[in-house]
Write an enzyme that holds these catalytic residues in place. Structure first.
Site, short mmCIF file in Angstrom:
data_model
loop_
_atom_site.label_atom_id
_atom_site.label_comp_id
_atom_site.label_asym_id
_atom_site.label_seq_id
_atom_site.Cartn_x
_atom_site.Cartn_y
_atom_site.Cartn_z
N ALA B 31 0.83 -1.21 0.00
CA ALA B 31 0.00 0.00 0.00
C ALA B 31 0.86 1.25 0.00
O ALA B 31 1.80 1.37 0.75
CB ALA B 31 -0.89 -0.01 1.22
N HIS B 32 0.56 2.17 -0.88
CA HIS B 32 1.31 3.42 -0.93
C HIS B 32 0.43 4.61 -0.66
O HIS B 32 0.81 5.71 -0.98
CB HIS B 32 1.85 3.70 -2.33
CG HIS B 32 2.77 2.69 -2.86
ND1 HIS B 32 4.08 2.65 -2.50
CD2 HIS B 32 2.58 1.72 -3.75
CE1 HIS B 32 4.66 1.68 -3.16
NE2 HIS B 32 3.78 1.10 -3.92
N THR B 33 -0.80 4.36 -0.19
CA THR B 33 -1.73 5.48 -0.11
C THR B 33 -1.03 6.68 0.50
O THR B 33 -0.40 6.58 1.53
CB THR B 33 -2.94 5.13 0.73
OG1 THR B 33 -3.33 3.83 0.37
CG2 THR B 33 -4.05 6.11 0.51
N GLN B 34 -1.13 7.81 -0.15
CA GLN B 34 -0.49 8.98 0.40
C GLN B 34 -1.51 10.11 0.38
O GLN B 34 -2.64 9.95 -0.04
CB GLN B 34 0.74 9.37 -0.40
CG GLN B 34 0.75 8.88 -1.81
CD GLN B 34 1.68 9.68 -2.69
OE1 GLN B 34 1.97 10.83 -2.43
NE2 GLN B 34 2.11 9.06 -3.74
#
Lengths: 225, 261, 292
Positions: B31-34
């Site tokens: 997950a890279h949600t930024q």
């Protein structure tokens, strides 16, 4: 600065990210002969002062220093990596690294690892070619060149002070007065900032430390302490 | 906190039972949600008969804090293309470096050949779409302006999803709500662009910057503005100040309804 | 080369009993047959020039360029095996881009020469590869303007950075030559390829170490030197190819570019004239042939 402990929340499972959001204050300015860095000395874990005489001014090369804010573990790791790169650069190339080199390295680390890091950095350095320079790298990992930079949660209390009293090309004495004055305000109003004021003055003569104590009205002991 | 280091960072056995170490495995979705952190607000642009005018203010906000006030969000690519960035500043800087390396590489293959604004827009749209498909978007919306392959004025947008859009007038962010309707009065469709002069276009953009300063709480009164034409290339001014603001009428406002003094 | 035929020349990375690596020496031979290349370090820039031998009338004039650009501010030219030169340039570009991704600034010419020297040297160490059949001249201009970090935003103090020291070293021209062994030195003037001896003799006359030669004058000299160096292979047609780099406030604005055609033509015209003049003056006399 925040100690990395007390990670578990009440339920014993959720990591409490709020522990990172507490505060401190640090800053760096340019002046007529170079740059001055300054910081308070408080490290907190929640409301508990884990260290009251912390040194938040970190050397990454001879006359390139940084102020760290956010997670102590993260910012120390980042500063150590940059310090390694700059040391290597220094021995491999005739011309030592510049503040720009350091800022570029910090920025890359902070940007590439933005999902994992909680690190706000101010990079200030002096070299003969470029003079004194100040860069700020806030949370997302962007890089901003500035005449002066303030950081840490305590800094929100002194935006007005700094904007009003800032003057370009100050003398060393004026510069020290400006940094001390600003830090005193932050220490006064921000519960997460406090303790002593540490300064580092970076010029062609090298790095000189200053120390100012609360019980002496932040008047001494001063230079070289 | 538990005094046993082994227990740090793990659920407490007394509440959740024995810890299942299989949760520690590193395989699995990434997950890279930024979220954007340091951000720039609107960018506006209008086509006129022989070029484009584009503007964006010089502010980078940190939440509601007006943190950096000399951030130039109009980034020239060469003398026939420029990109105006809204959204995350760190991603803007990444894209700036990416475009720089694109330019260096382009010069290796065919020295002297330059990419035009249309090429740049296509490239950026692919980059943005790729990143959103990797679930790791670059948090920007951009206007790409300049000249196309036929030296005609070019204006098109790309956003964090890779969506592209073209129109004689465009605005990102808050400008999409406030400026775009005003700019459309200048040129509603492509056929009207030929009647728009440079002076009219610049004046309309400046007027919109003023409206945005009145109504966008993340805006600043110092801004950058660029005009791109075939003849003049990119004419960029980065330290403009809003002029002719209207505030004096505040004197006539009393209370919030019936009050007279 | 008395030890030739003793078997120590058949494999790379193997020393002969008297301490030589024959494969490297053979690579130097390949270079010695290549078209002449020169580099001149002028007061305000660098000039690279090469004698491109035309091997077929079917080749389009001006095409198939031999001087390559690395990043924006560095030029590379090589004498010897052309494909080896291309691979060398490709590596140079990778190094430049890797430097940029680490340090967010263009690679200094000196650092690039160092990395390329190490790369070429590695090709003398293994039996599975052969050394580079080229000698390359790398020249560029390290910016003397205030250095920026790629992509940075914001401005420093309007009064400029405090505490700068006048005369502190900043940027300037850099010229290096890298040989098949990996050996490299920095030069005021460098020459390699077939006509290198004649070219070196001419370069030495220029008093380059004083750092007074202007870029435009250097262009004229470079063209003339290539023509002088071509004397010994007069039977072959050639094209003069030339590039230059200046400081940000010079004619190329800090970029490595081909010398503009008008200037190149002027330089060639003067070079030809100088050659004719020389023929008249020295005509029968001297006839001093530079030893190969």
């Amino acid at each position: 600065m925040v100690r990395s402990s007390g990670m578990l929340g009440e339920d014993g499972i959720h990591v409490d990210m709020n522990h990172l959001k507490t505060g401190e204050v640090n800053m760096a300015i340019t002046f007529c002969d170079g740059v001055i860095l300054g910081a308070d000395s408080r490290t907190t874990t929640g409301a508990y002062i884990a260290n009251r005489v912390t040194d938040k001014l970190t050397q990454v090369h001879d006359t390139i220093w940084c102020c760290r804010s956010g997670s102590a573990a993260d910012t120390q790791a980042v500063a150590d990596i940059v310090s390694y790169h700059l040391g290597l650069y220094g021995v491999m190339h005739e011309e030592g690294p510049t503040t720009q080199t350091a800022a570029g390295l910090f920025q890359e680390l902070c940007y590439d690892n933005k999902d994992r890091l909680s690190a706000g950095m101010i990079i200030a350095g002096y070299d003969q070619r470029n003079g004194g320079n100040v860069y700020s790298i806030p949370l997302g990992g962007s890089l901003h060149k500035q005449p002066y930079a303030i950081g840490g949660s305590g800094s929100t209390y002194i935006y007005g002070y700094c904007d009003s009293y800032w003057k370009e090309g100050m003398s060393e004495e004026e510069g020290i007065g400006f940094v001390k004055g600003a830090l005193r305000e932050a220490i006064k109003w921000d519960g997460s900032s406090g303790g002593v004021i540490r300064l580092v003055v970076l010029t062609n003569k090298g790095a000189v430390r200053h120390l100012y104590l609360p019980d002496q009205g932040y008047k001494g002991p001063g230079k070289g302490a | 906190m538990n005094h046993l280091p082994q227990a740090w960072g793990r659920p407490r056995d007394d509440i959740y039972g024995h810890y299942d170490p299989s949760h520690l495995q590193t395989a699995g979705p990434n997950a890279h949600t930024q979220q954007p952190i340091v951000t720039g607000t609107s960018v506006l642009a209008v086509k006129f008969k022989d070029g484009i005018v584009i503007a964006a203010d010089n502010l980078a906000s940190y939440g509601s804090l007006a943190r950096f006030t000399h951030v130039h969000r109009l980034r020239p690519f060469n003398d026939r293309a420029l990109v105006g960035f809204g959204g995350d500043i760190s991603d803007m800087q990444y894209l700036d470096r990416l475009l720089n390396s694109l330019d260096v590489n382009e010069n290796y293959g065919s020295p002297g050949h330059v990419l035009n604004a249309q090429n740049l827009h296509t490239y950026l749209s692919k980059v943005m779409y790729k990143r959103r498909s990797d679930m790791n978007p670059l948090w920007n919306s951009m206007l790409v302006v300049g000249l196309d392959g036929d030296d005609k004025p070019f204006l098109s947008s790309v956003d964090l999803l890779g969506t592209t859009f073209s129109s004689p007038t465009l605005a990102t962010g808050f400008g999409g709500h406030l400026a775009q309707p005003l700019l459309r009065k200048l040129a509603d469709d492509e056929s009207q662009v030929k009647d728009v002069t440079r002076e009219k276009a610049v004046a309309a953009v400046q007027e919109c910057m003023k409206v945005l300063f009145y109504r966008d709480a993340r805006s600043l009164d110092s801004y950058s503005i660029a005009v791109i034409t075939k003849e003049g290339g990119v004419e960029l001014k980065e330290d403009e100040q809003l002029e002719g603001q209207s505030w004096a009428f505040a004197d006539t406002i009393r209370g919030y309804g019936t009050q007279v003094n | 080369m008395t030890s030739i035929g003793t078997g120590y020349d058949l494999q790379n990375s193997v020393f002969s009993p008297d301490g030589r690596n024959f494969q490297v020496e053979y690579a130097v031979k390949a270079v010695e047959n290549g078209g002449t290349c020169i580099g001149i370090r002028c007061k305000n820039g660098i000039i690279l020039a090469t004698e491109k031998i035309i091997t077929s009338k079917l080749l389009r004039p001006g095409a198939n360029r031999r001087i390559a650009t690395v990043d924006r501010n560095i030029g590379v030219v090589s004498a010897g095996l052309v494909p080896d030169g291309r691979h060398f340039v490709s590596r140079a570009r990778d190094e430049a881009s890797s430097w940029r991704s680490t340090y967010k600034a263009p690679i200094p010419v000196k650092a690039l020469a160092g990395r390329l020297g190490s790369y070429v040297q590695a090709y003398t160490l293994y039996s599975s590869v052969r050394p580079f059949g080229i000698t390359a001249i790398v020249g560029g201009w390290d910016t003397d303007a205030e250095t920026k970090v790629d992509g940075q935003v914001g401005i420093g103090p309007a009064v400029g950075s405090g505490g700068k020291v006048d005369g502190a070293k900043k940027g300037g021209p850099g010229l290096y030559m890298i040989e098949p062994s990996g050996l490299y030195w920095g030069y005021y003037g460098a020459a390699t390829g077939k006509g290198r001896q004649a070219a070196k003799a001419e370069l030495e006359k220029l008093d380059l170490s004083s750092g007074t030669l202007e870029l435009e004058a250097g262009v004229m000299e470079a063209a003339r030197i290539i023509y002088v160096a071509h004397e010994d292979s007069k039977d072959k047609d050639f094209e003069l190819e030339m590039s230059w780099v200046s400081s940000v406030d010079g004619p190329t604005k800090g970029r490595h570019e081909q010398v503009p055609s008008s200037l190149l033509e002027e330089a060639e015209r003067r070079a030809k004239k100088a050659m004719e003049g020389e023929d008249e003056e020295t005509g029968s006399g001297e006839g001093e042939k530079m030893e190969e």
